[in-house]
Scaffold this motif. Structure first.
Motif, PDB file in Angstrom:
ATOM      1  N   ILE A   1       8.929   9.273  -9.676  1.00  0.00           N
ATOM      2  CA  ILE A   1       7.894   8.591 -10.460  1.00  0.00           C
ATOM      3  C   ILE A   1       8.485   7.376 -11.173  1.00  0.00           C
ATOM      4  CG2 ILE A   1       6.290   8.801 -12.412  1.00  0.00           C
ATOM      5  CD1 ILE A   1       5.948  11.777 -11.562  1.00  0.00           C
ATOM      6  N   THR A   2       9.680   7.524 -11.706  1.00  0.00           N
ATOM      7  CA  THR A   2      10.356   6.402 -12.358  1.00  0.00           C
ATOM      8  C   THR A   2      10.544   5.256 -11.369  1.00  0.00           C
ATOM      9  OG1 THR A   2      11.488   7.904 -13.878  1.00  0.00           O
ATOM     10  CG2 THR A   2      12.438   5.705 -13.608  1.00  0.00           C
ATOM     11  N   ARG A   3      10.956   5.564 -10.155  1.00  0.00           N
ATOM     12  CA  ARG A   3      11.138   4.543  -9.116  1.00  0.00           C
ATOM     13  C   ARG A   3       9.801   3.896  -8.760  1.00  0.00           C
ATOM     14  NH1 ARG A   3      10.431   3.484  -4.127  1.00  0.00           N
ATOM     15  NH2 ARG A   3       9.492   5.468  -3.555  1.00  0.00           N
ATOM     16  N   LEU A   4       8.761   4.711  -8.583  1.00  0.00           N
ATOM     17  CA  LEU A   4       7.449   4.182  -8.217  1.00  0.00           C
ATOM     18  C   LEU A   4       6.889   3.255  -9.292  1.00  0.00           C
ATOM     19  CD1 LEU A   4       5.873   7.404  -6.691  1.00  0.00           C
ATOM     20  CD2 LEU A   4       6.440   5.298  -5.448  1.00  0.00           C
ATOM     21  N   LYS A   5       7.178   3.544 -10.555  1.00  0.00           N
ATOM     22  CA  LYS A   5       6.690   2.685 -11.640  1.00  0.00           C
ATOM     23  C   LYS A   5       7.285   1.283 -11.566  1.00  0.00           C
ATOM     24  CE  LYS A   5       5.738   3.864 -15.742  1.00  0.00           C
ATOM     25  NZ  LYS A   5       5.532   4.319 -17.097  1.00  0.00           N
ATOM     26  N   THR A   6       8.467   1.132 -10.978  1.00  0.00           N
ATOM     27  CA  THR A   6       9.110  -0.182 -10.908  1.00  0.00           C
ATOM     28  C   THR A   6       8.592  -1.023  -9.747  1.00  0.00           C
ATOM     29  OG1 THR A   6      10.952   0.550  -9.506  1.00  0.00           O
ATOM     30  CG2 THR A   6      11.224   0.768 -11.913  1.00  0.00           C
ATOM     31  N   GLU A   7       7.857  -0.415  -8.827  1.00  0.00           N
ATOM     32  CA  GLU A   7       7.341  -1.145  -7.670  1.00  0.00           C
ATOM     33  C   GLU A   7       6.134  -1.993  -8.050  1.00  0.00           C
ATOM     34  OE1 GLU A   7       6.364   1.759  -4.699  1.00  0.00           O
ATOM     35  OE2 GLU A   7       8.449   1.959  -4.067  1.00  0.00           O
ATOM     36  N   ASP A   8       5.862  -2.982  -7.218  1.00  0.00           N
ATOM     37  CA  ASP A   8       4.632  -3.751  -7.355  1.00  0.00           C
ATOM     38  C   ASP A   8       3.474  -2.904  -6.866  1.00  0.00           C
ATOM     39  OD1 ASP A   8       5.923  -6.009  -8.311  1.00  0.00           O
ATOM     40  OD2 ASP A   8       6.243  -6.826  -6.294  1.00  0.00           O
ATOM     41  N   GLY A   9       2.292  -3.199  -7.353  1.00  0.00           N
ATOM     42  CA  GLY A   9       1.110  -2.483  -6.897  1.00  0.00           C
ATOM     43  C   GLY A   9       0.183  -2.185  -8.053  1.00  0.00           C
ATOM     44  N   GLY A  10      -0.933  -1.597  -7.716  1.00  0.00           N
ATOM     45  CA  GLY A  10      -1.939  -1.275  -8.718  1.00  0.00           C
ATOM     46  C   GLY A  10      -1.548  -0.083  -9.564  1.00  0.00           C
ATOM     47  N   PRO A  11      -2.406   0.273 -10.496  1.00  0.00           N
ATOM     48  CA  PRO A  11      -2.113   1.378 -11.406  1.00  0.00           C
ATOM     49  C   PRO A  11      -1.979   2.705 -10.669  1.00  0.00           C
ATOM     50  CG  PRO A  11      -4.399   0.678 -11.625  1.00  0.00           C
ATOM     51  CD  PRO A  11      -3.741  -0.296 -10.708  1.00  0.00           C
ATOM     52  N   MET A  12      -1.179   3.589 -11.257  1.00  0.00           N
ATOM     53  CA  MET A  12      -0.953   4.920 -10.696  1.00  0.00           C
ATOM     54  C   MET A  12      -1.617   5.960 -11.592  1.00  0.00           C
ATOM     55  SD  MET A  12       3.031   4.875  -9.419  1.00  0.00           S
ATOM     56  CE  MET A  12       3.670   5.111 -11.062  1.00  0.00           C
ATOM     57  N   ASP A  13      -2.164   6.986 -10.949  1.00  0.00           N
ATOM     58  CA  ASP A  13      -2.697   8.147 -11.657  1.00  0.00           C
ATOM     59  C   ASP A  13      -1.875   9.356 -11.267  1.00  0.00           C
ATOM     60  OD1 ASP A  13      -4.698   6.736 -12.886  1.00  0.00           O
ATOM     61  OD2 ASP A  13      -6.340   7.648 -11.767  1.00  0.00           O
ATOM     62  N   VAL A  14      -1.542  10.189 -12.228  1.00  0.00           N
ATOM     63  CA  VAL A  14      -0.879  11.450 -11.943  1.00  0.00           C
ATOM     64  C   VAL A  14      -1.927  12.545 -12.077  1.00  0.00           C
ATOM     65  CG1 VAL A  14      -0.029  11.729 -14.323  1.00  0.00           C
ATOM     66  CG2 VAL A  14       1.092  12.947 -12.458  1.00  0.00           C
ATOM     67  N   ALA A  15      -1.966  13.439 -11.099  1.00  0.00           N
ATOM     68  CA  ALA A  15      -2.986  14.485 -11.061  1.00  0.00           C
ATOM     69  C   ALA A  15      -2.320  15.829 -10.808  1.00  0.00           C
ATOM     70  CB  ALA A  15      -4.005  14.186  -9.968  1.00  0.00           C
ATOM     71  N   GLY A  16      -2.608  16.761 -11.668  1.00  0.00           N
ATOM     72  CA  GLY A  16      -2.027  18.096 -11.564  1.00  0.00           C
ATOM     73  C   GLY A  16      -1.226  18.403 -12.798  1.00  0.00           C
ATOM     74  N   ALA A  17      -1.457  19.555 -13.376  1.00  0.00           N
ATOM     75  CA  ALA A  17      -0.870  19.903 -14.667  1.00  0.00           C
ATOM     76  C   ALA A  17       0.654  19.955 -14.651  1.00  0.00           C
ATOM     77  CB  ALA A  17      -1.433  21.243 -15.142  1.00  0.00           C
ATOM     78  N   THR A  18       1.250  20.563 -13.655  1.00  0.00           N
ATOM     79  CA  THR A  18       2.710  20.719 -13.624  1.00  0.00           C
ATOM     80  C   THR A  18       3.391  19.374 -13.440  1.00  0.00           C
ATOM     81  OG1 THR A  18       2.451  22.950 -12.736  1.00  0.00           O
ATOM     82  CG2 THR A  18       4.615  21.922 -12.484  1.00  0.00           C
ATOM     83  N   LEU A  19       2.895  18.578 -12.505  1.00  0.00           N
ATOM     84  CA  LEU A  19       3.471  17.252 -12.265  1.00  0.00           C
ATOM     85  C   LEU A  19       3.288  16.364 -13.493  1.00  0.00           C
ATOM     86  CD1 LEU A  19       4.850  15.308 -10.292  1.00  0.00           C
ATOM     87  CD2 LEU A  19       2.563  14.714  -9.441  1.00  0.00           C
ATOM     88  N   ALA A  20       2.094  16.377 -14.076  1.00  0.00           N
ATOM     89  CA  ALA A  20       1.840  15.571 -15.276  1.00  0.00           C
ATOM     90  C   ALA A  20       2.731  16.008 -16.435  1.00  0.00           C
ATOM     91  CB  ALA A  20       0.369  15.637 -15.662  1.00  0.00           C
TER      92      ALA A  20
END
Length: 187
Positions: free
Chosen positions: A110-129
């Motif tokens: 997730i940390t790596r994905l946040k550094t990429e270009d692109g639109g907003p990200m949503d996290v879905a699921g209690a454990t992952l969130a």
């Protein structure tokens, strides 16, 4: 840098699912369903935990083709299929429907994905969130509170080691007494 949002329906006492994974209390009004559909349409990348992925992927790929599907359900199904997804799991071996599988450490990915270009990200699921929340990766919380007390189940928030201060971005009322609140993490 991409923004990461955690948003779900929850009961007034803070649960996203009642005991037994019951979410029957969170059936949305047409207006709220459209709001969620528009949100899916604006999501650049959705991050799913295994459990929620299995629930969503067992329904939405064919939901728009079912007899009696409403235009809103057809639209949501199309948007869901089109939305890029990453599924975090160490127990499933393959995913479909515009998704890829991530089997490594979720916080690192997730940390790596946040550094990429692109639109907003949503996290879905209690454990992952919860893992993203504890790591301080969530930029925005979208809380859609339904006026019901379920008494237990899967909580929206996890235990944290320190406070997270938030700024209120928006409030909105939906039919049936449902209240949307959006908060931004104060950095």
């Amino acid at each position: 840098m991409r923004r990461l949002t955690f948003g779900m329906n929850l009961s007034l006492d803070g649960y996203i699912a009642a005991p037994g994974d019951d979410i029957g209390w969170s059936v949305p009004s047409d207006e709220l369903f459209q709001w969620w559909s528009d949100r899916v349409g604006a999501t650049g990348l959705a991050l799913y935990g295994r459990k929620l992925w299995e629930a969503m992927s067992s329904h939405w790929p064919t939901a728009g083709q079912q007899p009696g599907a409403t235009p809103a359900e057809v639209e949501f199904a199309r948007r869901w299929l089109d939305m890029p997804k990453v599924v975090f799991s160490s127990t499933i071996s393959a995913v479909d429907w515009n998704a890829r599988l991530a089997t490594g450490d979720a916080v690192t990915e997730i940390t790596r994905l946040k550094t990429e270009d692109g639109g907003p990200m949503d996290v879905a699921g209690a454990t992952l969130a919860a893992a993203a929340m504890r790591a301080g990766l969530i930029d925005e919380y979208v809380i859609v509170t339904h006026p019901v007390l379920v008494g237990g189940g899967t909580p929206f928030f996890t235990a944290l080691d320190s406070w997270v201060n938030l700024n209120l971005l928006e409030t909105r009322t939906f039919p049936d007494g449902v209240l949307l609140t959006r908060y931004e993490t104060r950095r």
